[in-house]
Scaffold this active site. Structure first.
Site, short mmCIF file in Angstrom:
data_model
loop_
_atom_site.label_atom_id
_atom_site.label_comp_id
_atom_site.label_asym_id
_atom_site.label_seq_id
_atom_site.Cartn_x
_atom_site.Cartn_y
_atom_site.Cartn_z
N THR A 101 0.87 -1.17 0.00
CA THR A 101 0.00 0.00 0.00
C THR A 101 0.91 1.22 0.00
O THR A 101 1.61 1.49 0.97
CB THR A 101 -0.93 0.03 1.23
OG1 THR A 101 -1.77 -1.13 1.18
CG2 THR A 101 -1.80 1.27 1.22
N LYS A 176 -7.22 1.30 -2.90
CA LYS A 176 -6.82 0.87 -1.55
C LYS A 176 -7.06 1.97 -0.54
O LYS A 176 -7.40 1.71 0.62
CB LYS A 176 -5.34 0.45 -1.55
CG LYS A 176 -4.85 -0.09 -0.19
CD LYS A 176 -5.64 -1.31 0.28
CE LYS A 176 -5.24 -1.75 1.68
NZ LYS A 176 -3.90 -2.36 1.73
N LYS A 244 0.49 4.88 8.42
CA LYS A 244 1.06 5.27 7.13
C LYS A 244 -0.02 5.39 6.07
O LYS A 244 -0.08 6.37 5.31
CB LYS A 244 2.13 4.25 6.72
CG LYS A 244 2.72 4.44 5.33
CD LYS A 244 2.10 3.51 4.29
CE LYS A 244 2.41 2.06 4.58
NZ LYS A 244 1.88 1.14 3.53
#
Length: 292
Positions: A101, A176, A244
């Site tokens: 990701t 995502k 993150k």
């Protein structure tokens, strides 16, 4: 399109999810070249027949399909574009698939640089955590050229069950972000529901039996709430990596002029947990915010 006997797969990133994913490909009979910053994590794969290398450069020299799933965007950039990187040292007609990701912007940069070398790049982040990886039931969201996606579909089929081509380069990463935005607010609700059940004197396990299959149902409620109840906060997906992802989504949303109050709240709560020493725990450790 490669014939199966001509395919040599390189796999970089043997972590919580990567180890299982690489194992599935090895079990399907593909020659497998592996690299991870910590060799010990790959020992089981090596024992089963995978070949160890000492750098992404060596992987690029030996494999014609390379999959990466590493930690942070800066890791992705180094693995692909650094001095010992895949694109820097790769061969023409190599297929590269980043399943980390990462940022949509970096995905486009990798795609563009790969094109210059005659390589074929896809951004293909996944959802499903350690369970999805172990059971080869990941959701895989893919950006890049349609033809390249079609050529790699057989490999994706060994890793997941919900594989969707989303569009041009960066589209997988944007998708995502949608996934992480939905999870972030949902996790708050899941934790609040479990804590509420406990404070009301209910058996949270029987509560889950009632609500997990109804309108409140979600993957997190079915898979992570039981871990909360059992005090299992081992990482299927690290808090540090979720933070993150949240930061990437916040930056992308801000660039589009979009407010994300649910996501902002999730960042605040997870940041407090990380500061309290929980960054290596699984995302279900958000439960501890209320249980302190």
């Amino acid at each position: 399109m490669f014939l199966p006997e001509n395919t040599v797969i390189g796999f970089i990133g043997i972590g919580v999810m990567g180890k299982s994913m690489a194992g599935h490909l090895l079990n399907k009979g593909y020659p497998l070249i592996v690299y991870s910053r910590t060799k010990e994590k790959a020992e089981e794969l090596i024992a089963d027949g995978a070949e160890w290398t000492n750098s992404p450069k060596e992987v690029a020299q030996k494999a014609n399909v390379i999959i990466t799933i590493v930690g942070y965007p800066q890791d992705v950039e180094e693995v692909y574009l650094g001095e010992n990187g895949i694109i820097t040292n790769g061969k023409e007609d190599t297929y590269i698939i980043d399943m980390t990701t990462s940022t949509p912007t970096l995905a486009v940069k990798i795609y563009t640089e790969a094109k210059k070398k005659g390589m074929h790049a896809l951004d293909a982040p996944v959802s499903g955590g350690d369970i999805g990886a172990k059971e080869a039931k990941l959701s895989i969201m893919v950006g890049g050229d349609q033809q390249v996606f079609d050529e790699m579909k057989e490999i994706f089929n060994h890793l997941g069950t919900n594989i969707v081509y989303q569009g041009q380069a960066g589209s997988g990463q944007h998708t995502k972000m949608c996934n992480q935005i939905a999870i972030a607010s949902n996790m708050i609700g899941v934790c609040e529901a479990v804590i509420y059940a406990e404070k009301a004197g209910l058996n949270p396990e029987t509560v889950l039996q009632s609500i997990s299959s109804g309108a409140a149902g979600s993957w997190s409620l079915s898979n992570l709430a039981p871990r909360m109840i059992n005090g299992d906060f081992a990482p299927g997906f690290y808090i540090k990596h979720f933070i993150k992802d949240i930061n990437i989504a916040l930056e992308e949303a801000e660039a589009m002029g979009m407010e994300t109050p649910g996501l902002s709240l999730a960042k605040k709560l997870y940041a407090q947990l990380a500061e309290a020493g929980e960054e290596q725990s699984g995302t279900q450790a958000l439960y501890k915010y209320w249980d302190r």
